[in-house]
Design a protein around this motif. Structure first.
Motif, short mmCIF file in Angstrom:
data_model
loop_
_atom_site.label_atom_id
_atom_site.label_comp_id
_atom_site.label_asym_id
_atom_site.label_seq_id
_atom_site.Cartn_x
_atom_site.Cartn_y
_atom_site.Cartn_z
N ASN A 159 5.76 -9.42 -0.09
CA ASN A 159 5.61 -9.93 -0.59
C ASN A 159 4.14 -8.23 -0.23
O ASN A 159 3.25 -7.66 0.39
CB ASN A 159 4.93 -10.84 0.00
CG ASN A 159 3.74 -11.75 -0.56
OD1 ASN A 159 3.03 -11.48 -1.46
ND2 ASN A 159 3.46 -12.76 0.34
N ASN A 200 0.54 -9.13 -1.33
CA ASN A 200 0.07 -9.68 -1.41
C ASN A 200 -0.49 -10.04 -0.14
O ASN A 200 -1.31 -10.89 0.20
CB ASN A 200 -0.40 -10.80 -2.38
CG ASN A 200 0.22 -10.70 -3.33
OD1 ASN A 200 -0.50 -9.95 -4.51
ND2 ASN A 200 1.17 -11.56 -4.31
N ILE A 201 0.00 -9.76 0.94
CA ILE A 201 -0.87 -10.03 2.36
C ILE A 201 -1.59 -8.66 3.02
O ILE A 201 -0.78 -7.23 2.47
CB ILE A 201 0.53 -10.15 3.54
CG1 ILE A 201 1.96 -10.87 3.56
CG2 ILE A 201 0.68 -9.89 4.93
CD1 ILE A 201 2.94 -11.01 3.87
N PRO A 202 -2.91 -8.89 2.82
CA PRO A 202 -3.64 -7.81 3.42
C PRO A 202 -3.42 -6.98 4.46
O PRO A 202 -2.92 -8.31 5.94
CB PRO A 202 -5.46 -8.75 3.43
CG PRO A 202 -4.61 -10.32 3.64
CD PRO A 202 -3.86 -10.48 3.07
N LYS A 206 -3.29 -5.53 7.62
CA LYS A 206 -4.80 -6.37 9.25
C LYS A 206 -5.20 -3.88 9.90
O LYS A 206 -5.15 -3.47 9.66
CB LYS A 206 -3.54 -5.99 11.11
CG LYS A 206 -2.57 -7.09 10.87
CD LYS A 206 -1.62 -6.45 11.97
CE LYS A 206 -0.98 -8.31 12.00
NZ LYS A 206 0.39 -8.33 12.89
#
Length: 131
Positions: free
Chosen positions: A56, A58-60, A62
């Motif tokens: 995925n 689309n996970i920003p 950290k």
């Protein structure tokens, strides 16, 4: 035409000694007290893993630290610009030279006068503490 036998014999002997020493040093360097024949163990979680799904993207990510707000950014930029302009005002445009001839004369005489003082041949006219 003469051939210097001594140079030929001694230089050849030195060459053979250097070659022999290099071979001995390479042999010693090849010996090791550690066992290098065993494979290096890999970490259990190293490398990619097949999870059976697509990643995925689309996970920003950290963030490493708290981000600056727009107000903090503007304040820091204003502070930097003020410091830069103050620094530029200090260094920009010195006083105009009143007498260029006096400076040229100083440039021609400064080196020899300084050398006299350094070498101990001081002139009391230049240095009143000179004895």
């Amino acid at each position: 035409m003469t051939i210097n036998i001594g140079e030929t014999v001694f230089f050849d002997a030195a060459r053979f000694c250097r070659i022999g020493a290099a071979i001995v040093l390479l042999g010693i360097a090849g010996c090791s007290s550690t066992n290098t024949s065993a494979p290096v163990p890999m970490a259990e979680n190293a490398g990619p893993k097949d999870t059976g799904t697509f990643p995925n993207l689309n996970i920003p990510p950290k963030v490493a630290n708290k981000q600056l707000t727009q107000a903090e950014t503007s304040a820091k930029l204003a502070e930097l610009k003020a410091d830069g302009s103050a620094q530029g005002a200090k260094n920009s445009g010195g006083a105009a030279v009143a007498n260029q001839a006096a400076l040229a004369d100083l440039a021609t005489k400064h080196g020899p006068q300084t050398l006299k003082q350094i070498e101990g041949k001081c002139d009391p006219a230049l240095d009143p503490t000179c004895k």
